[in-house]
Design a protein around this motif. Sequence first.
Motif, PDB file in Angstrom:
ATOM      1  N   VAL A 106       0.769  -0.286  22.493  1.00  0.00           N
ATOM      2  CA  VAL A 106       1.013   0.666  23.181  1.00  0.00           C
ATOM      3  C   VAL A 106       0.204   1.371  23.116  1.00  0.00           C
ATOM      4  CG1 VAL A 106       2.568   2.401  23.248  1.00  0.00           C
ATOM      5  CG2 VAL A 106       3.613   0.114  22.732  1.00  0.00           C
ATOM      6  N   PRO A 107      -0.588   2.735  24.253  1.00  0.00           N
ATOM      7  CA  PRO A 107      -1.451   3.449  24.468  1.00  0.00           C
ATOM      8  C   PRO A 107      -0.947   4.935  23.975  1.00  0.00           C
ATOM      9  CG  PRO A 107      -0.133   2.658  26.593  1.00  0.00           C
ATOM     10  CD  PRO A 107       0.183   2.209  26.237  1.00  0.00           C
ATOM     11  N   GLN A 108      -0.546   4.894  22.688  1.00  0.00           N
ATOM     12  CA  GLN A 108      -0.710   6.480  22.081  1.00  0.00           C
ATOM     13  C   GLN A 108      -0.815   6.063  20.255  1.00  0.00           C
ATOM     14  OE1 GLN A 108       1.294   8.945  23.877  1.00  0.00           O
ATOM     15  NE2 GLN A 108       1.069   7.572  25.819  1.00  0.00           N
ATOM     16  N   GLU A 109      -1.330   6.887  20.207  1.00  0.00           N
ATOM     17  CA  GLU A 109      -1.368   7.389  18.444  1.00  0.00           C
ATOM     18  C   GLU A 109      -0.293   8.825  18.189  1.00  0.00           C
ATOM     19  OE1 GLU A 109      -5.284   7.969  17.430  1.00  0.00           O
ATOM     20  OE2 GLU A 109      -5.857   5.074  17.819  1.00  0.00           O
ATOM     21  N   ILE A 110       0.867   8.046  17.165  1.00  0.00           N
ATOM     22  CA  ILE A 110       1.455   8.724  16.846  1.00  0.00           C
ATOM     23  C   ILE A 110       1.315   9.179  15.258  1.00  0.00           C
ATOM     24  CG2 ILE A 110       4.428   9.215  16.325  1.00  0.00           C
ATOM     25  CD1 ILE A 110       3.051   8.177  18.811  1.00  0.00           C
ATOM     26  N   ASP A 111       1.050  10.743  15.395  1.00  0.00           N
ATOM     27  CA  ASP A 111       0.695  11.403  14.601  1.00  0.00           C
ATOM     28  C   ASP A 111       2.167  11.997  13.138  1.00  0.00           C
ATOM     29  OD1 ASP A 111       0.985  13.876  15.964  1.00  0.00           O
ATOM     30  OD2 ASP A 111      -1.055  14.213  16.077  1.00  0.00           O
ATOM     31  N   ASP A 112       1.933  12.385  12.093  1.00  0.00           N
ATOM     32  CA  ASP A 112       2.794  13.378  11.784  1.00  0.00           C
ATOM     33  C   ASP A 112       2.784  14.312  11.790  1.00  0.00           C
ATOM     34  OD1 ASP A 112      -0.098  13.615  10.335  1.00  0.00           O
ATOM     35  OD2 ASP A 112       1.025  13.805   8.250  1.00  0.00           O
ATOM     36  N   LEU A 113       2.475  14.918  12.644  1.00  0.00           N
ATOM     37  CA  LEU A 113       2.573  16.284  12.854  1.00  0.00           C
ATOM     38  C   LEU A 113       3.283  17.113  14.286  1.00  0.00           C
ATOM     39  CD1 LEU A 113       1.305  19.346  12.778  1.00  0.00           C
ATOM     40  CD2 LEU A 113      -0.420  18.672  14.116  1.00  0.00           C
ATOM     41  N   ASN A 114       3.239  16.427  15.399  1.00  0.00           N
ATOM     42  CA  ASN A 114       3.869  16.570  17.191  1.00  0.00           C
ATOM     43  C   ASN A 114       4.460  16.027  17.394  1.00  0.00           C
ATOM     44  OD1 ASN A 114       1.209  17.983  17.905  1.00  0.00           O
ATOM     45  ND2 ASN A 114      -0.096  16.503  17.170  1.00  0.00           N
ATOM     46  N   TRP A 115       5.326  15.005  15.644  1.00  0.00           N
ATOM     47  CA  TRP A 115       6.589  14.386  16.339  1.00  0.00           C
ATOM     48  C   TRP A 115       7.649  14.883  15.096  1.00  0.00           C
ATOM     49  CZ3 TRP A 115       6.223  12.031  20.794  1.00  0.00           C
ATOM     50  CH2 TRP A 115       5.051  12.031  21.514  1.00  0.00           C
ATOM     51  N   ARG A 116       7.517  16.386  15.151  1.00  0.00           N
ATOM     52  CA  ARG A 116       9.003  16.186  14.270  1.00  0.00           C
ATOM     53  C   ARG A 116      10.125  16.827  14.494  1.00  0.00           C
ATOM     54  NH1 ARG A 116       4.994  19.732   9.690  1.00  0.00           N
ATOM     55  NH2 ARG A 116       5.061  20.989  11.583  1.00  0.00           N
ATOM     56  N   SER A 117       9.883  17.435  15.327  1.00  0.00           N
ATOM     57  CA  SER A 117      11.477  18.690  16.032  1.00  0.00           C
ATOM     58  C   SER A 117      11.983  17.161  16.840  1.00  0.00           C
ATOM     59  CB  SER A 117      11.019  19.286  16.988  1.00  0.00           C
ATOM     60  OG  SER A 117      10.729  18.279  18.104  1.00  0.00           O
ATOM     61  N   SER A 118      13.707  17.468  16.592  1.00  0.00           N
ATOM     62  CA  SER A 118      14.525  16.547  16.545  1.00  0.00           C
ATOM     63  C   SER A 118      14.357  16.179  18.771  1.00  0.00           C
ATOM     64  CB  SER A 118      16.314  16.784  17.016  1.00  0.00           C
ATOM     65  OG  SER A 118      16.033  17.913  17.348  1.00  0.00           O
ATOM     66  N   ALA A 119      13.217  17.261  18.966  1.00  0.00           N
ATOM     67  CA  ALA A 119      13.789  16.736  20.741  1.00  0.00           C
ATOM     68  C   ALA A 119      12.348  16.050  20.549  1.00  0.00           C
ATOM     69  CB  ALA A 119      13.062  18.306  21.291  1.00  0.00           C
TER      70      ALA A 119
END
Length: 217
Positions: free
Chosen positions: A38-51
């Motif tokens: 999958v062409p994504q790099e998931i970090d620990d900064l931008n995916w913290r909110s429930s939304a």
Amino acid sequence: GSDAIVRAHLIATIARSNPQARKIVRRPPAVEVEGWYVPQEIDDLNWRSSARLRMLRNFLSAMGKGIATMAPGMDEAPIYASTFFSGASPPKEYALMLREMPLASGVIWLDQDGLGTGRLSEERTSDYLREINRTLPPAGWRGLLENFDELHVDGEPPRFEPSDDATIARRMALWCACTGRQASVVFSLNHQMKRLLPDPNAEPSRSETEQKPRSRQ
């Protein structure tokens, strides 16, 4: 970016990626697909909110469902996505986020150690690797070892160089000590672009043309 921008980006990624994947599996001759990235790099900064987590969960689930219906057998092909940590979230919070995502999508994480970029110290990196290993099922992730080094000089853009053998060995030992297993994927530089390997389109030298082919034993 805002939640709206992130959502639009994920929707566009699905719209762009699924047709490309469908062309790959349906064009002759038949291609044996061993897995998808999958062409994504998931970090620990931008995916913290429930939304954001809900958006990511829906995105990965949609990608998985789209791939599964492309051709017979695609529902059994593993799906991989890259992830990395930078110290923005505590190790436990980051590991729990990774564990939750595969429950909805079946994705297998390729977890980058970040040692090549120098985001965190080896000691801090160890904290994350230990927590990931404790939290995720073994089949839910693979270690991705960086065998390059990001070098910085004041006033110049970052430069990337291959790591030396001793550095790579130390990083491999760190993986084993923290997780009980080796990193199974290597994140390397493009040596051809850096002119560290011969150009395959160049005319071979006489010594190269006189070499005998080796047997595959």
